[in-house]
Scaffold this motif. Structure first.
Motif, PDB file in Angstrom:
ATOM      1  N   ALA A 269      -7.328 -23.439  -4.281  1.00 48.85           N
ATOM      2  CA  ALA A 269      -7.815 -22.064  -4.459  1.00 48.85           C
ATOM      3  C   ALA A 269      -7.166 -21.406  -3.025  1.00 48.85           C
ATOM      4  O   ALA A 269      -7.385 -19.742  -3.148  1.00 48.85           O
ATOM      5  N   ILE A 270      -6.504 -21.736  -2.308  1.00 48.96           N
ATOM      6  CA  ILE A 270      -5.832 -21.251  -1.207  1.00 48.96           C
ATOM      7  C   ILE A 270      -4.746 -20.010  -1.333  1.00 48.96           C
ATOM      8  O   ILE A 270      -5.270 -18.921  -0.842  1.00 48.96           O
ATOM      9  N   PRO A 271      -4.021 -20.203  -2.297  1.00 46.73           N
ATOM     10  CA  PRO A 271      -3.130 -19.064  -2.347  1.00 46.73           C
ATOM     11  C   PRO A 271      -4.090 -17.770  -3.048  1.00 46.73           C
ATOM     12  O   PRO A 271      -3.600 -16.551  -2.615  1.00 46.73           O
ATOM     13  N   GLU A 272      -4.928 -17.814  -3.759  1.00 39.96           N
ATOM     14  CA  GLU A 272      -5.782 -16.688  -4.047  1.00 39.96           C
ATOM     15  C   GLU A 272      -6.708 -16.215  -2.904  1.00 39.96           C
ATOM     16  O   GLU A 272      -6.632 -15.018  -2.823  1.00 39.96           O
ATOM     17  N   VAL A 273      -7.131 -16.994  -2.080  1.00 39.07           N
ATOM     18  CA  VAL A 273      -7.620 -16.443  -0.860  1.00 39.07           C
ATOM     19  C   VAL A 273      -6.771 -15.797   0.181  1.00 39.07           C
ATOM     20  O   VAL A 273      -7.152 -14.692   0.596  1.00 39.07           O
ATOM     21  N   GLN A 274      -5.568 -16.519   0.235  1.00 37.48           N
ATOM     22  CA  GLN A 274      -4.574 -15.884   1.274  1.00 37.48           C
ATOM     23  C   GLN A 274      -4.122 -14.560   0.492  1.00 37.48           C
ATOM     24  O   GLN A 274      -3.873 -13.624   1.239  1.00 37.48           O
ATOM     25  N   GLU A 275      -3.914 -14.446  -0.749  1.00 42.23           N
ATOM     26  CA  GLU A 275      -3.714 -13.024  -1.484  1.00 42.23           C
ATOM     27  C   GLU A 275      -4.649 -12.058  -1.290  1.00 42.23           C
ATOM     28  O   GLU A 275      -4.345 -10.758  -0.934  1.00 42.23           O
ATOM     29  N   ALA A 276      -5.954 -12.488  -1.336  1.00 42.02           N
ATOM     30  CA  ALA A 276      -7.186 -11.538  -1.107  1.00 42.02           C
ATOM     31  C   ALA A 276      -7.339 -11.053   0.515  1.00 42.02           C
ATOM     32  O   ALA A 276      -7.334  -9.910   0.872  1.00 42.02           O
ATOM     33  N   LEU A 277      -6.735 -12.009   1.369  1.00 47.37           N
ATOM     34  CA  LEU A 277      -6.956 -11.462   2.878  1.00 47.37           C
ATOM     35  C   LEU A 277      -5.609 -10.694   3.192  1.00 47.37           C
ATOM     36  O   LEU A 277      -5.851  -9.874   4.008  1.00 47.37           O
ATOM     37  N   ALA A 278      -4.562 -10.740   2.412  1.00 42.78           N
ATOM     38  CA  ALA A 278      -3.484  -9.849   2.588  1.00 42.78           C
ATOM     39  C   ALA A 278      -3.830  -8.247   2.294  1.00 42.78           C
ATOM     40  O   ALA A 278      -3.494  -7.513   3.018  1.00 42.78           O
ATOM     41  N   LYS A 279      -4.979  -8.273   1.454  1.00 38.01           N
ATOM     42  CA  LYS A 279      -5.502  -6.825   0.966  1.00 38.01           C
ATOM     43  C   LYS A 279      -6.400  -6.486   1.816  1.00 38.01           C
ATOM     44  O   LYS A 279      -6.634  -5.117   1.828  1.00 38.01           O
ATOM     45  N   GLY A 280      -7.118  -7.175   2.731  1.00 39.54           N
ATOM     46  CA  GLY A 280      -8.131  -6.665   3.654  1.00 39.54           C
ATOM     47  C   GLY A 280      -9.227  -7.865   3.772  1.00 39.54           C
ATOM     48  O   GLY A 280      -8.992  -8.895   3.270  1.00 39.54           O
ATOM     49  N   PRO A 281     -10.072  -7.447   4.347  1.00 36.87           N
ATOM     50  CA  PRO A 281     -11.498  -8.401   4.638  1.00 36.87           C
ATOM     51  C   PRO A 281     -11.806  -8.893   3.364  1.00 36.87           C
ATOM     52  O   PRO A 281     -12.047  -8.332   2.298  1.00 36.87           O
ATOM     53  N   VAL A 282     -12.249 -10.326   3.431  1.00 34.51           N
ATOM     54  CA  VAL A 282     -12.714 -11.003   2.257  1.00 34.51           C
ATOM     55  C   VAL A 282     -14.103 -11.126   2.387  1.00 34.51           C
ATOM     56  O   VAL A 282     -14.661 -11.773   3.431  1.00 34.51           O
ATOM     57  N   LYS A 283     -15.038 -10.812   1.422  1.00 36.18           N
ATOM     58  CA  LYS A 283     -16.250 -10.821   1.450  1.00 36.18           C
ATOM     59  C   LYS A 283     -16.934 -12.383   1.156  1.00 36.18           C
ATOM     60  O   LYS A 283     -16.358 -12.982   0.108  1.00 36.18           O
TER      61      LYS A 283
END
Length: 184
Positions: free
Chosen positions: A18-32
């Motif tokens: 799941a890490i690539p998906e989390v990293q992609e979301a972090l690149a767009k801003g804060p992750v809820k």
């Protein structure tokens, strides 16, 4: 030992896949990150992802993450067991159906769609994700189509059905195949 409760941090693990998906979301801003009760039914607090460990655990195939929660009502407490949901993306105007409507067959996932003549037809679908008893449909259905959510094992393509009262869960009995006499 002194533990801080406002704000409070929660350490948790996710599968390394799941890490690539989390990293992609972090690149767009804060992750809820949403903290849920141990049974997963009650939302306790909403926070943000603060950090990811820089190394995966090769034994378990997981990576450790840290989320921070303001915790104004002190619903989270040190040592408390919670379930966490990391929100990596939001699908606007997604088409969902009850997860019970999605069936698995030899050719893949499908639903029974009720036609204007009240006859059902098997329709292949692609499920993108499931959450809280709902399935997000990627392909195979259009908005407004009616699907069968209970009693599918009694259906074959072309069976005539009638719509049940959606406010009465007992309107359509959903016995198991065993209780219906189909298994010894």
């Amino acid at each position: 030992m002194i533990n801080q409760v406002q704000p409070i941090s929660v350490m948790f693990t996710l599968g390394a896949t799941a890490i690539p998906e989390v990293q992609e979301a972090l690149a767009k801003g804060p992750v809820k990150v949403i903290a849920l009760s141990a049974d997963g039914k009650t939302e306790l607090e909403t926070g943000t992802l603060a950090a990811l460990d820089n190394q995966a655990n090769t034994t378990s195939g997981t990576i450790t993450l840290k989320a921070i929660f303001a915790n104004p009502d002190r619903k989270l407490w040190p040592g408390m067991f919670v379930n966490l949901r990391v929100v990596t993306q939001i699908q606007e105007n997604g088409l969902t159906v009850p997860l019970d409507a999605v069936q698995q067959g030899p050719q893949g996932q499908y639903v029974f769609v009720v036609g204007p003549d009240h006859k059902v037809a098997m329709q292949p679908v692609s499920v993108r994700e499931t959450l809280n008893g709902e399935a997000l449909i990627d392909k195979g259905l259009s908005s407004g189509e009616t699907v069968v959510a209970r009693g599918q094992y009694r259906l074959t393509p072309g069976t005539v059905v009638s719509l049940a009262n959606p406010n009465d869960p007992a309107a359509v009995p959903n016995p198991t195949t065993a209780s219906a006499g189909l298994l010894p």
